[in-house]
Design an enzyme around this catalytic site. Sequence first.
Site, PDB file in Angstrom:
ATOM      1  N   MET A   1      -0.878 -20.803 -26.876  1.00  9.04           N
ATOM      2  CA  MET A   1       0.257 -20.907 -27.768  1.00  9.04           C
ATOM      3  C   MET A   1       1.451 -21.470 -26.998  1.00  9.04           C
ATOM      4  O   MET A   1       2.109 -20.752 -26.263  1.00  9.04           O
ATOM      5  CB  MET A   1       0.591 -19.531 -28.332  1.00  9.04           C
ATOM      6  CG  MET A   1       1.867 -19.521 -29.127  1.00  9.04           C
ATOM      7  SD  MET A   1       2.145 -17.993 -29.994  1.00  9.04           S
ATOM      8  CE  MET A   1       2.956 -17.045 -28.743  1.00  9.04           C
ATOM      9  N   PRO A   2       1.736 -22.762 -27.143  1.00 11.20           N
ATOM     10  CA  PRO A   2       2.888 -23.341 -26.456  1.00 11.20           C
ATOM     11  C   PRO A   2       4.208 -22.801 -27.011  1.00 11.20           C
ATOM     12  O   PRO A   2       4.375 -22.683 -28.228  1.00 11.20           O
ATOM     13  CB  PRO A   2       2.761 -24.843 -26.738  1.00 11.20           C
ATOM     14  CG  PRO A   2       1.350 -25.056 -27.162  1.00 11.20           C
ATOM     15  CD  PRO A   2       0.926 -23.776 -27.804  1.00 11.20           C
ATOM     16  N   ILE A   3       5.135 -22.490 -26.102  1.00 12.34           N
ATOM     17  CA  ILE A   3       6.490 -22.091 -26.471  1.00 12.34           C
ATOM     18  C   ILE A   3       7.435 -23.059 -25.780  1.00 12.34           C
ATOM     19  O   ILE A   3       7.399 -23.200 -24.552  1.00 12.34           O
ATOM     20  CB  ILE A   3       6.799 -20.647 -26.043  1.00 12.34           C
ATOM     21  CG1 ILE A   3       5.813 -19.688 -26.698  1.00 12.34           C
ATOM     22  CG2 ILE A   3       8.239 -20.286 -26.391  1.00 12.34           C
ATOM     23  CD1 ILE A   3       5.917 -18.261 -26.175  1.00 12.34           C
TER      24      ILE A   3
ATOM     25  N   ALA B   1       0.533 -22.928 -33.998  1.00 13.15           N
ATOM     26  CA  ALA B   1       0.597 -22.173 -32.743  1.00 13.15           C
ATOM     27  C   ALA B   1       1.806 -22.553 -31.887  1.00 13.15           C
ATOM     28  O   ALA B   1       2.067 -21.914 -30.867  1.00 13.15           O
ATOM     29  CB  ALA B   1      -0.684 -22.394 -31.935  1.00 13.15           C
TER      30      ALA B   1
ATOM     31  N   THR C   1       5.628 -22.767 -30.932  1.00  8.47           N
ATOM     32  CA  THR C   1       6.896 -22.078 -31.167  1.00  8.47           C
ATOM     33  C   THR C   1       8.011 -22.853 -30.492  1.00  8.47           C
ATOM     34  O   THR C   1       7.896 -23.229 -29.322  1.00  8.47           O
ATOM     35  CB  THR C   1       6.852 -20.644 -30.588  1.00  8.47           C
ATOM     36  OG1 THR C   1       5.793 -19.927 -31.231  1.00  8.47           O
ATOM     37  CG2 THR C   1       8.160 -19.918 -30.803  1.00  8.47           C
TER      38      THR C   1
END
Length: 60
Positions: free
Chosen positions: A1-3, A38, A40
């Site tokens: 999940m990339p933020i 996914a 954010t």
Amino acid sequence: MPIVTVQMLEGRTDEQKKALVEEVTDAVTRTTGARKEAVTIVIEEMAKSHYAVGGKRISD
């Protein structure tokens, strides 16, 4: 999940921030293969009086 965190000076419109979020999300999904759902994005806005370059605040 990339933020992804984007730090920028205050003053952008809601439309500009919406476009930024869409473009950054597209870039992340294209380059990492992550699903759009996914990704954010966090926008951190700084007051111009809280940011300085070369010993001078941007607000001065």
